[in-house]
Write a protein that holds these residues in place. Sequence first.
Motif, PDB file in Angstrom:
ATOM      1  N   ASN A  76      -8.142  12.045 -12.389  1.00 40.06           N
ATOM      2  CA  ASN A  76      -8.990  11.186 -11.571  1.00 40.06           C
ATOM      3  C   ASN A  76      -8.412   9.782 -11.466  1.00 40.06           C
ATOM      4  OD1 ASN A  76     -10.795  13.306 -11.218  1.00 40.06           O
ATOM      5  ND2 ASN A  76     -12.036  12.721 -12.996  1.00 40.06           N
ATOM      6  N   HIS A  77      -7.899   9.265 -12.584  1.00 37.75           N
ATOM      7  CA  HIS A  77      -7.279   7.941 -12.550  1.00 37.75           C
ATOM      8  C   HIS A  77      -6.037   7.950 -11.669  1.00 37.75           C
ATOM      9  CE1 HIS A  77      -5.915   4.027 -13.903  1.00 37.75           C
ATOM     10  NE2 HIS A  77      -4.750   4.562 -14.208  1.00 37.75           N
ATOM     11  N   GLU A  78      -5.264   9.030 -11.742  1.00 41.53           N
ATOM     12  CA  GLU A  78      -4.056   9.128 -10.909  1.00 41.53           C
ATOM     13  C   GLU A  78      -4.405   9.205  -9.432  1.00 41.53           C
ATOM     14  OE1 GLU A  78      -0.322  12.227 -10.243  1.00 41.53           O
ATOM     15  OE2 GLU A  78      -1.696  12.480 -11.927  1.00 41.53           O
ATOM     16  N   GLN A  79      -5.473   9.945  -9.096  1.00 38.64           N
ATOM     17  CA  GLN A  79      -5.887  10.052  -7.701  1.00 38.64           C
ATOM     18  C   GLN A  79      -6.364   8.703  -7.158  1.00 38.64           C
ATOM     19  OE1 GLN A  79      -5.502  12.296  -5.449  1.00 38.64           O
ATOM     20  NE2 GLN A  79      -6.402  14.265  -5.955  1.00 38.64           N
ATOM     21  N   SER A  80      -7.190   8.001  -7.936  1.00 37.65           N
ATOM     22  CA  SER A  80      -7.677   6.699  -7.475  1.00 37.65           C
ATOM     23  C   SER A  80      -6.538   5.693  -7.345  1.00 37.65           C
ATOM     24  CB  SER A  80      -8.736   6.175  -8.447  1.00 37.65           C
ATOM     25  OG  SER A  80      -8.201   6.030  -9.759  1.00 37.65           O
ATOM     26  N   ALA A  81      -5.584   5.733  -8.285  1.00 39.09           N
ATOM     27  CA  ALA A  81      -4.432   4.833  -8.193  1.00 39.09           C
ATOM     28  C   ALA A  81      -3.577   5.158  -6.976  1.00 39.09           C
ATOM     29  CB  ALA A  81      -3.595   4.924  -9.471  1.00 39.09           C
ATOM     30  N   ARG A  82      -3.452   6.450  -6.647  1.00 36.97           N
ATOM     31  CA  ARG A  82      -2.668   6.830  -5.475  1.00 36.97           C
ATOM     32  C   ARG A  82      -3.340   6.363  -4.191  1.00 36.97           C
ATOM     33  NH1 ARG A  82      -2.717  12.163  -5.905  1.00 36.97           N
ATOM     34  NH2 ARG A  82      -1.035  12.117  -7.444  1.00 36.97           N
ATOM     35  N   TRP A  83      -4.651   6.496  -4.076  1.00 36.07           N
ATOM     36  CA  TRP A  83      -5.347   6.037  -2.873  1.00 36.07           C
ATOM     37  C   TRP A  83      -5.278   4.516  -2.748  1.00 36.07           C
ATOM     38  CZ3 TRP A  83      -6.251   8.769   1.129  1.00 36.07           C
ATOM     39  CH2 TRP A  83      -6.554  10.128   1.031  1.00 36.07           C
ATOM     40  N   TRP A  84      -5.361   3.800  -3.872  1.00 43.64           N
ATOM     41  CA  TRP A  84      -5.238   2.350  -3.818  1.00 43.64           C
ATOM     42  C   TRP A  84      -3.839   1.944  -3.376  1.00 43.64           C
ATOM     43  CZ3 TRP A  84      -7.503  -1.814  -2.860  1.00 43.64           C
ATOM     44  CH2 TRP A  84      -7.078  -3.045  -3.316  1.00 43.64           C
ATOM     45  N   LEU A  85      -2.827   2.687  -3.824  1.00 42.32           N
ATOM     46  CA  LEU A  85      -1.466   2.428  -3.374  1.00 42.32           C
ATOM     47  C   LEU A  85      -1.319   2.704  -1.887  1.00 42.32           C
ATOM     48  CD1 LEU A  85       1.517   1.774  -3.961  1.00 42.32           C
ATOM     49  CD2 LEU A  85       1.822   4.179  -4.607  1.00 42.32           C
ATOM     50  N   ILE A  86      -1.974   3.747  -1.382  1.00 43.23           N
ATOM     51  CA  ILE A  86      -1.928   4.051   0.049  1.00 43.23           C
ATOM     52  C   ILE A  86      -2.522   2.909   0.859  1.00 43.23           C
ATOM     53  CG2 ILE A  86      -2.888   5.578   1.817  1.00 43.23           C
ATOM     54  CD1 ILE A  86      -2.635   7.865  -0.208  1.00 43.23           C
ATOM     55  N   VAL A  87      -3.641   2.354   0.398  1.00 44.54           N
ATOM     56  CA  VAL A  87      -4.276   1.249   1.118  1.00 44.54           C
ATOM     57  C   VAL A  87      -3.370   0.022   1.135  1.00 44.54           C
ATOM     58  CG1 VAL A  87      -6.233  -0.345   1.084  1.00 44.54           C
ATOM     59  CG2 VAL A  87      -6.604   2.090   0.650  1.00 44.54           C
ATOM     60  N   LYS A  88      -2.812  -0.351  -0.018  1.00 41.27           N
ATOM     61  CA  LYS A  88      -1.963  -1.542  -0.080  1.00 41.27           C
ATOM     62  C   LYS A  88      -0.686  -1.364   0.729  1.00 41.27           C
ATOM     63  CE  LYS A  88      -1.656  -1.734  -4.537  1.00 41.27           C
ATOM     64  NZ  LYS A  88      -1.254  -2.226  -5.879  1.00 41.27           N
ATOM     65  N   LEU A  89      -0.005  -0.233   0.522  1.00 44.90           N
ATOM     66  CA  LEU A  89       1.241   0.002   1.239  1.00 44.90           C
ATOM     67  C   LEU A  89       0.997   0.158   2.730  1.00 44.90           C
ATOM     68  CD1 LEU A  89       4.305   0.517   0.988  1.00 44.90           C
ATOM     69  CD2 LEU A  89       3.778   2.939   0.657  1.00 44.90           C
ATOM     70  N   GLY A  90      -0.075   0.853   3.097  1.00 46.53           N
ATOM     71  CA  GLY A  90      -0.374   1.040   4.508  1.00 46.53           C
ATOM     72  C   GLY A  90      -0.682  -0.259   5.217  1.00 46.53           C
ATOM     73  N   PHE A  91      -1.468  -1.141   4.583  1.00 45.30           N
ATOM     74  CA  PHE A  91      -1.788  -2.419   5.219  1.00 45.30           C
ATOM     75  C   PHE A  91      -0.531  -3.265   5.412  1.00 45.30           C
ATOM     76  CE2 PHE A  91      -3.029  -6.919   4.896  1.00 45.30           C
ATOM     77  CZ  PHE A  91      -3.893  -6.992   5.984  1.00 45.30           C
ATOM     78  N   ALA A  92       0.340  -3.292   4.402  1.00 43.45           N
ATOM     79  CA  ALA A  92       1.573  -4.082   4.521  1.00 43.45           C
ATOM     80  C   ALA A  92       2.471  -3.541   5.632  1.00 43.45           C
ATOM     81  CB  ALA A  92       2.316  -4.095   3.182  1.00 43.45           C
ATOM     82  N   LEU A  93       2.650  -2.219   5.695  1.00 40.36           N
ATOM     83  CA  LEU A  93       3.533  -1.643   6.706  1.00 40.36           C
ATOM     84  C   LEU A  93       2.948  -1.747   8.107  1.00 40.36           C
ATOM     85  CD1 LEU A  93       4.860   1.534   4.853  1.00 40.36           C
ATOM     86  CD2 LEU A  93       5.942  -0.696   5.108  1.00 40.36           C
ATOM     87  N   ILE A  94       1.627  -1.668   8.235  1.00 38.85           N
ATOM     88  CA  ILE A  94       1.007  -1.825   9.551  1.00 38.85           C
ATOM     89  C   ILE A  94       1.172  -3.256  10.049  1.00 38.85           C
ATOM     90  CG2 ILE A  94      -1.217  -1.857  10.747  1.00 38.85           C
ATOM     91  CD1 ILE A  94      -2.012   0.583   9.112  1.00 38.85           C
ATOM     92  N   CYS A  95       1.061  -4.227   9.149  1.00 42.77           N
ATOM     93  CA  CYS A  95       1.291  -5.626   9.550  1.00 42.77           C
ATOM     94  C   CYS A  95       2.735  -5.832  10.003  1.00 42.77           C
ATOM     95  CB  CYS A  95       0.958  -6.559   8.391  1.00 42.77           C
ATOM     96  SG  CYS A  95      -0.805  -6.692   8.018  1.00 42.77           S
ATOM     97  N   ILE A  96       3.690  -5.234   9.284  1.00 48.09           N
ATOM     98  CA  ILE A  96       5.088  -5.354   9.695  1.00 48.09           C
ATOM     99  C   ILE A  96       5.313  -4.674  11.043  1.00 48.09           C
ATOM    100  CG2 ILE A  96       7.450  -4.705   9.084  1.00 48.09           C
ATOM    101  CD1 ILE A  96       6.666  -4.945   6.164  1.00 48.09           C
ATOM    102  N   ASP A  97       4.719  -3.512  11.228  1.00 50.89           N
ATOM    103  CA  ASP A  97       4.858  -2.800  12.500  1.00 50.89           C
ATOM    104  C   ASP A  97       4.252  -3.606  13.640  1.00 50.89           C
ATOM    105  OD1 ASP A  97       5.392  -0.877  14.357  1.00 50.89           O
ATOM    106  OD2 ASP A  97       3.796   0.487  13.727  1.00 50.89           O
ATOM    107  N   ALA A  98       3.087  -4.226  13.413  1.00 49.59           N
ATOM    108  CA  ALA A  98       2.459  -5.043  14.452  1.00 49.59           C
ATOM    109  C   ALA A  98       3.317  -6.249  14.799  1.00 49.59           C
ATOM    110  CB  ALA A  98       1.066  -5.481  13.989  1.00 49.59           C
ATOM    111  N   PHE A  99       3.914  -6.876  13.801  1.00 51.35           N
ATOM    112  CA  PHE A  99       4.772  -8.031  14.078  1.00 51.35           C
ATOM    113  C   PHE A  99       6.002  -7.620  14.888  1.00 51.35           C
ATOM    114  CE2 PHE A  99       8.430 -10.662  12.854  1.00 51.35           C
ATOM    115  CZ  PHE A  99       7.987 -11.907  13.285  1.00 51.35           C
TER     116      PHE A  99
END
Length: 329
Positions: free
Chosen positions: A92-115
């Motif tokens: 459960n801890h691994e799953q929650s950590a993976r989803w949190w990583l998806i949110v952080k990495l996804g937001f950063a890459l979407i901002c780079i893609d938008a720029f």
Amino acid sequence: MPICTSCAAPTPYLYTVYHSAYNFRLEQCTSCRAFADPYVEHDALTLLLDLILLKRDVYRHLLYNRGLGARKLGRKSPPNDSGTPSDPAPLNHEQSARWWLIVKLGFALICIDAFIRWTHISSSHPGDRSQIATWNQAALEGFVRILAGCLFETAAFHAGVVLACYLVLKLLPSPARSAPVSGIREQFRFSHIPLTLFYSSLTKLFLLFCLSIWRPDAAANTQRDAGPLPPLHPSAAAFPHALVARALALLDEDTLDREWVVRNVLGGMAAGFGLRVVLDCHPVFTTMIILAGWLVKTAVANLVSGWVGMGLGGDDKAAGEMWLAYSIP
């Protein structure tokens, strides 16, 4: 449980720590006798470069082994503390950590893609060339609209890919009970899919960022104004094969759209490679999954193209069509 990055066999430990975090020994895989995960001792820059180069082993390390597989010297620990299905708390801890990583990495890459998209569209739009060097309210509004469009488009693409993966995995025959189950299939979770897509997008975003900084179009236009270039080969005018000559003409600066090729052709190949690693299935199925994701992304891009074009200045319809042509395959 972590897996071997070479043969994907489950392994209880990746490395053994001796009294200090910097004093450890890599463990060997019991199946292939190679080091279970050499990326344990590599730094973040090496991992990033191997992700851009589409190395299979680095995907397995980041998706299945990151933060797992440590064994301390002198500690008698049961196999469950590595995160096996019989120990739900680490899972459960691994799953929650993976989803949190998806949110952080996804937001950063979407901002780079938008720029990157905002830079490309602003430099191509007749009335918005000055907005690249000056941030004003119109430029900020255009960037926010492109950012929202990238967010909707990325969410649609991931949703289509996850749904297609679910259908493909349902259609694929389950492995026989007598045969050993692959470590990838055993440890697979659907949260691995969006994380794999974000990791795969690093290759295209790196090349698109380089193209947004250095644009060959400007150098080509300057050289074109100075005069025509001499042919590369003296016999180019008398080239006998007209078909090959026309094919080579497609690579000309006036014809080839580098951004479109990198985003769609190379980006699709990188995403298919990542899904091939995480799903452990035939490339035909990963190609079908990518096409399904593209269909959903195209539908959403058509819906939001008019709204995105309203904030880019000039002709809203032309700006929306420019964003749409840059977004969809």
